[in-house]
Design a protein around this motif. Structure first.
Motif, short mmCIF file in Angstrom:
data_model
loop_
_atom_site.label_atom_id
_atom_site.label_comp_id
_atom_site.label_asym_id
_atom_site.label_seq_id
_atom_site.Cartn_x
_atom_site.Cartn_y
_atom_site.Cartn_z
N GLU A 1 1.10 -13.28 2.44
CA GLU A 1 1.41 -14.60 1.93
C GLU A 1 1.83 -14.62 0.46
N THR A 2 1.33 -13.69 -0.35
CA THR A 2 1.62 -13.75 -1.77
C THR A 2 2.38 -12.50 -2.23
N PHE A 3 3.02 -12.65 -3.38
CA PHE A 3 3.71 -11.52 -3.99
C PHE A 3 2.72 -10.37 -4.21
N GLU B 1 -0.02 -9.57 -2.64
CA GLU B 1 -0.36 -8.90 -1.39
C GLU B 1 0.76 -7.97 -0.95
N ARG B 2 1.99 -8.41 -1.10
CA ARG B 2 3.12 -7.55 -0.72
C ARG B 2 3.24 -6.36 -1.65
N LEU B 3 2.98 -6.56 -2.92
CA LEU B 3 3.01 -5.43 -3.86
C LEU B 3 1.92 -4.42 -3.52
N ARG B 4 0.74 -4.92 -3.17
CA ARG B 4 -0.36 -4.03 -2.75
C ARG B 4 0.02 -3.26 -1.50
N GLN B 5 0.67 -3.94 -0.56
CA GLN B 5 1.11 -3.27 0.66
C GLN B 5 2.12 -2.18 0.33
N LEU B 6 3.04 -2.45 -0.56
CA LEU B 6 4.02 -1.46 -0.97
C LEU B 6 3.33 -0.25 -1.62
N LEU C 1 9.94 -8.93 -0.73
CA LEU C 1 9.04 -8.80 -1.88
C LEU C 1 8.76 -10.15 -2.53
N LEU C 2 9.80 -10.93 -2.73
CA LEU C 2 9.65 -12.21 -3.44
C LEU C 2 9.09 -13.34 -2.57
N PHE C 3 9.57 -13.41 -1.32
CA PHE C 3 9.25 -14.59 -0.50
C PHE C 3 8.51 -14.28 0.79
N GLY C 4 8.40 -13.01 1.14
CA GLY C 4 7.71 -12.65 2.38
C GLY C 4 8.54 -12.91 3.62
N THR C 5 9.86 -13.00 3.47
CA THR C 5 10.73 -13.24 4.61
C THR C 5 11.56 -12.00 4.92
N GLY C 6 11.84 -11.81 6.20
CA GLY C 6 12.65 -10.68 6.61
C GLY C 6 11.85 -9.38 6.60
N PRO C 7 12.55 -8.28 6.86
CA PRO C 7 11.89 -6.97 6.90
C PRO C 7 11.57 -6.46 5.49
N MET C 8 10.60 -5.58 5.43
CA MET C 8 10.23 -4.96 4.15
C MET C 8 11.39 -4.10 3.63
N ARG C 9 12.01 -3.35 4.52
CA ARG C 9 13.09 -2.45 4.14
C ARG C 9 14.34 -2.74 4.96
N PRO C 10 15.50 -2.43 4.39
CA PRO C 10 16.72 -2.59 5.18
C PRO C 10 16.61 -1.81 6.49
N GLY C 11 17.08 -2.37 7.55
CA GLY C 11 16.97 -1.73 8.85
C GLY C 11 15.69 -2.09 9.57
N GLY C 12 14.85 -2.92 8.95
CA GLY C 12 13.65 -3.41 9.60
C GLY C 12 12.44 -2.52 9.51
N GLU C 13 12.48 -1.46 8.72
CA GLU C 13 11.32 -0.56 8.58
C GLU C 13 10.24 -1.25 7.74
N ASP C 14 9.00 -1.21 8.24
CA ASP C 14 7.90 -1.86 7.53
C ASP C 14 6.75 -0.94 7.19
N GLU C 15 6.96 0.36 7.19
CA GLU C 15 5.88 1.29 6.84
C GLU C 15 5.61 1.18 5.35
N PRO C 16 4.37 0.82 4.93
CA PRO C 16 4.11 0.51 3.54
C PRO C 16 4.35 1.62 2.54
N ASP C 17 3.90 2.82 2.81
CA ASP C 17 4.00 3.82 1.74
C ASP C 17 4.91 4.99 2.09
N ARG C 18 5.89 4.77 2.91
CA ARG C 18 6.87 5.81 3.23
C ARG C 18 7.56 6.31 1.96
N GLU C 19 8.01 5.42 1.12
CA GLU C 19 8.73 5.78 -0.08
C GLU C 19 7.81 6.03 -1.27
N THR C 20 6.64 5.40 -1.30
CA THR C 20 5.80 5.52 -2.48
C THR C 20 4.91 6.75 -2.44
#
Length: 85
Positions: free
Chosen positions: A2-4, A6-11, A60-79
């Motif tokens: 719901e919040t920026f 929370e999304r940053l923590r997920q990332l 990241l800003l609004f919580g809409t759409g996929p986390m990553r282009p192409g619909g990938e939502d794995e939180p720490d793949r890149e980090t």
């Protein structure tokens, strides 16, 4: 998410705040304030996060759409193990 903050923590995933903050070039306390929604980052940092970690700005800003282009939502793949040049 719901919040920026929370999304940053997920990332951030399983990385410590200190490690992730270092990757972003910001103090750990600043990252903590973002994650607790006490402060909001400047546009330049949001752009940096989206570019470096291939994150959709809308997610990241609004919580809409996929986390990553192409619909990938794995939180720490890149980090996980990421390093900045």
């Amino acid at each position: 998410m719901e919040t920026f903050g929370e999304r940053l923590r997920q990332l951030r995933g399983s990385q410590s705040q200190a490690t992730f903050a270092s990757l972003l070039g910001i103090p750990q306390v600043t990252l903590g304030n973002y994650e607790r929604n006490r402060n909001q980052p400047r546009f330049e940092l949001i752009k940096e996060i989206c570019t470096r970690f291939e994150i959709c700005p809308e997610w990241l800003l609004f919580g809409t759409g996929p986390m990553r282009p192409g619909g990938e939502d794995e939180p720490d793949r890149e980090t996980r193990g990421a390093s900045l040049p």
